[in-house]
Design an enzyme around this catalytic site. Structure first.
Site, PDB file in Angstrom:
ATOM      1  N   ARG A 135      -6.560  -2.324   6.789  1.00  0.00           N
ATOM      2  CA  ARG A 135      -6.779  -3.729   6.808  1.00  0.00           C
ATOM      3  C   ARG A 135      -5.819  -4.421   5.792  1.00  0.00           C
ATOM      4  O   ARG A 135      -4.844  -5.070   5.943  1.00  0.00           O
ATOM      5  CB  ARG A 135      -8.312  -4.118   6.723  1.00  0.00           C
ATOM      6  CG  ARG A 135      -8.544  -5.599   7.251  1.00  0.00           C
ATOM      7  CD  ARG A 135      -8.541  -6.440   6.326  1.00  0.00           C
ATOM      8  NE  ARG A 135      -9.166  -6.371   4.705  1.00  0.00           N
ATOM      9  CZ  ARG A 135      -8.773  -6.984   3.691  1.00  0.00           C
ATOM     10  NH1 ARG A 135      -7.946  -8.105   3.897  1.00  0.00           N
ATOM     11  NH2 ARG A 135      -9.416  -6.880   2.611  1.00  0.00           N
ATOM     12  N   ASP A 136      -6.314  -4.282   4.433  1.00  0.00           N
ATOM     13  CA  ASP A 136      -5.673  -5.067   3.308  1.00  0.00           C
ATOM     14  C   ASP A 136      -4.202  -4.568   3.395  1.00  0.00           C
ATOM     15  O   ASP A 136      -3.241  -5.215   3.020  1.00  0.00           O
ATOM     16  CB  ASP A 136      -6.260  -4.817   2.178  1.00  0.00           C
ATOM     17  CG  ASP A 136      -5.825  -5.891   1.022  1.00  0.00           C
ATOM     18  OD1 ASP A 136      -5.442  -7.085   1.509  1.00  0.00           O
ATOM     19  OD2 ASP A 136      -6.144  -5.637  -0.312  1.00  0.00           O
ATOM     20  N   HIS A 157      -4.439  -4.225  -7.370  1.00  0.00           N
ATOM     21  CA  HIS A 157      -3.123  -4.346  -6.704  1.00  0.00           C
ATOM     22  C   HIS A 157      -2.272  -3.665  -8.026  1.00  0.00           C
ATOM     23  O   HIS A 157      -2.785  -3.808  -9.283  1.00  0.00           O
ATOM     24  CB  HIS A 157      -2.583  -5.279  -6.375  1.00  0.00           C
ATOM     25  CG  HIS A 157      -3.472  -5.837  -5.035  1.00  0.00           C
ATOM     26  ND1 HIS A 157      -2.539  -5.819  -3.720  1.00  0.00           N
ATOM     27  CD2 HIS A 157      -4.682  -5.885  -4.636  1.00  0.00           C
ATOM     28  CE1 HIS A 157      -3.390  -6.240  -2.918  1.00  0.00           C
ATOM     29  NE2 HIS A 157      -4.791  -6.179  -3.338  1.00  0.00           N
ATOM     30  N   CYS A 213       5.959  -4.322   0.647  1.00  0.00           N
ATOM     31  CA  CYS A 213       7.004  -3.141   0.312  1.00  0.00           C
ATOM     32  C   CYS A 213       7.056  -2.711  -1.005  1.00  0.00           C
ATOM     33  O   CYS A 213       6.984  -3.784  -1.728  1.00  0.00           O
ATOM     34  CB  CYS A 213       8.377  -3.637   0.748  1.00  0.00           C
ATOM     35  SG  CYS A 213       9.638  -2.358   0.080  1.00  0.00           S
ATOM     36  N   ASN A 224      -1.954  -2.529  -2.664  1.00  0.00           N
ATOM     37  CA  ASN A 224      -3.208  -1.914  -2.988  1.00  0.00           C
ATOM     38  C   ASN A 224      -2.651  -0.733  -4.069  1.00  0.00           C
ATOM     39  O   ASN A 224      -1.712  -0.138  -3.689  1.00  0.00           O
ATOM     40  CB  ASN A 224      -4.007  -1.583  -2.138  1.00  0.00           C
ATOM     41  CG  ASN A 224      -5.300  -2.549  -1.541  1.00  0.00           C
ATOM     42  OD1 ASN A 224      -5.385  -2.688  -0.607  1.00  0.00           O
ATOM     43  ND2 ASN A 224      -5.590  -3.340  -2.484  1.00  0.00           N
TER      44      ASN A 224
END
Lengths: 295, 295
Positions: free
Chosen positions: B12-13, B206, B237, B246
């Site tokens: 998802r993220d 992150h 990227c 993440n």
């Protein structure tokens, strides 16, 4: 304000492990740029066998070619008396010797036992001290060895203590293969500081498994205040399997400034230097801060 | 044995922030592989506007297409009632809502104030609870905002507390732009745990500046035991300027196992999954452990 001493390894431990042969002019410019960033201690050369490490064959030319900046220590790695003499002739301000916490790594890396390596260093230290030059001691494989696996904290403490008693003013503890994690790092440091005062200890961590900053943070919490790092994470292609670059100086400086610890380093300039050297070497920038930084 | 709950965000993220449109079949295989790795909680889909986030337009197909594994929670992001209804129809086990600690980020990201976002969530939570489905709450920008800069810990605590009182069973604290460092992370957590019990709090970091593992280690030392991460560091990227993936699940699992914390995840399989998905997406593997791991 609380501060950390940074030892910039890019020109030596970094370039020594890069696949490319870098021209002396680029090495000299790299060292000068790093001094301009504010690093007060730069390992600039290595007087090892040019047959074994051709990347460092021009060390005399590099060391004599640098436009010196007041207050900066330019050091060199010197495995033996011959190397020391060459380093002194080239004007090294400080030198360094290296051994390992693992017997098998020591054998494969420098072809002798740990005890023999210490015997070899005795005359190096003696001559260096006669010339008024301080000697740094490196201990490799303090958190793991490619041949022996885990390394007992007591084994690290033994070697570090021996180097300190031999006269090394600073002992740099190397997680050579980057396998360490924070609790292991703290256990190792706890053993070593029984033998060597904490103010004499440096962390020299490789970021192979992405653990270096977590490990450094854990040791900073223990009061350690000397860190080795390489601009742009130089040392081995960062994207190859098993790459073993030093932790990137940019990421370390970002961490330290975030923690309110002074470094004397200008992060804008450091990021620019990391981008410049990555371009010169035709490699990806191994620093996340170096890639993301926007001033 | 002490353990950590991992929430795998890659499908998802991660994929939501990749430039490539990934076929549903690959998404389904990714979710199934992650379940086979041992993740017990996988955020698998997002019922947001397909115009705004085309990468997630096939979420119903993905969620209904997964071969379910016993004991695994498959969750979905649901910003509003319409999204919730679609998620429930597709069989989401749990859903999530998201807001921010920063007013300006909230405005730009979801076009409303933080207070308005909370008002919108009330009916979502009510319907979810009527259906016996738990709701997770995300707070973005807890350690920095691209528009407001530093964020006061009290502001994070206020939003986290409001989500908790609305009925979210777990609050995930997102360092969306990855600018945080450990002491700031600890200060933030200290404020938030005044409002929400520590066992209800997750860290969602992150790794933009390479600080994520150091920050996670700092919060683990404070007793936090829920961590969000993405296989292969999916999400943007990893080598582009300002990339904001993440933190990589492989690096987190390596850290946790090194700390003696149980995760239920098989690192060999996870590394293989990260390499597989990187190949499918034609991207570099964003995990250092994923690149270096040799079994």
């Amino acid at each position: 304000m609380d501060s950390v001493k940074l030892v910039e390894m890019g020109p030596r431990d970094g370039l020594q492990n890069e696949p490319a042969l870098v021209p002396a002019a680029i090495k000299i410019e790299l060292v000068e740029r790093l001094a301009d960033c504010g690093f007060a201690y730069i390992e600039a050369a290595s007087f090892v066998s040019p047959r074994r490490i051709p990347q460092m064959a021009d060390s005399s030319g590099v060391l004599t070619g640098i436009r010196r900046r007041e207050g900066v220590v330019y050091s060199a790695l010197t495995p033996n008396l011959q190397g020391l003499q060459a380093a002194l002739a080239a004007g090294a301000d400080e030198v360094a010797v290296f051994t390992a916490a693992s017997e098998r790594f020591c054998q494969r890396n420098i072809n002798c036992s740990v005890a023999e390596s210490l015997e070899r260093f005795a005359p190096v230290l003696q001559l260096a001290h006669e010339r008024g030059v301080r000697v740094r001691g490196y201990v490799s494989t303090v958190l793991g060895c490619p041949y022996e696996g885990n390394i007992a904290p007591a084994a690290v403490a033994r070697v570090a203590g021996a180097l300190y008693r031999l006269g090394c003013h600073e002992i740099s503890l190397g997680d050579t293969i980057g396998t360490g994690t924070p609790r292991a790092a703290v256990a190792m440091l706890s053993a070593v500081r029984q033998e060597v005062p904490l103010v004499r200890l440096a962390a020299h961590f490789h970021d192979t498994y992405g653990q270096a900053l977590a490990n450094l943070y854990a040791l900073l919490e223990q009061g350690l205040r000397i860190i080795d790092s390489s601009v742009a994470g130089l040392g081995g292609c960062p994207y190859a399997h098993g790459a073993t670059g030093n932790v990137a100086s940019e990421d370390v400086v970002y961490l330290l400034h975030g923690l309110g610890l002074e470094t004397g380093v200008d992060l804008d300039r450091l990021v620019a230097t990391g981008r410049w050297v990555s371009l010169q070497l035709g490699r990806e920038n191994g620093s996340k801060t170096g890639r993301a930084w926007n001033g």
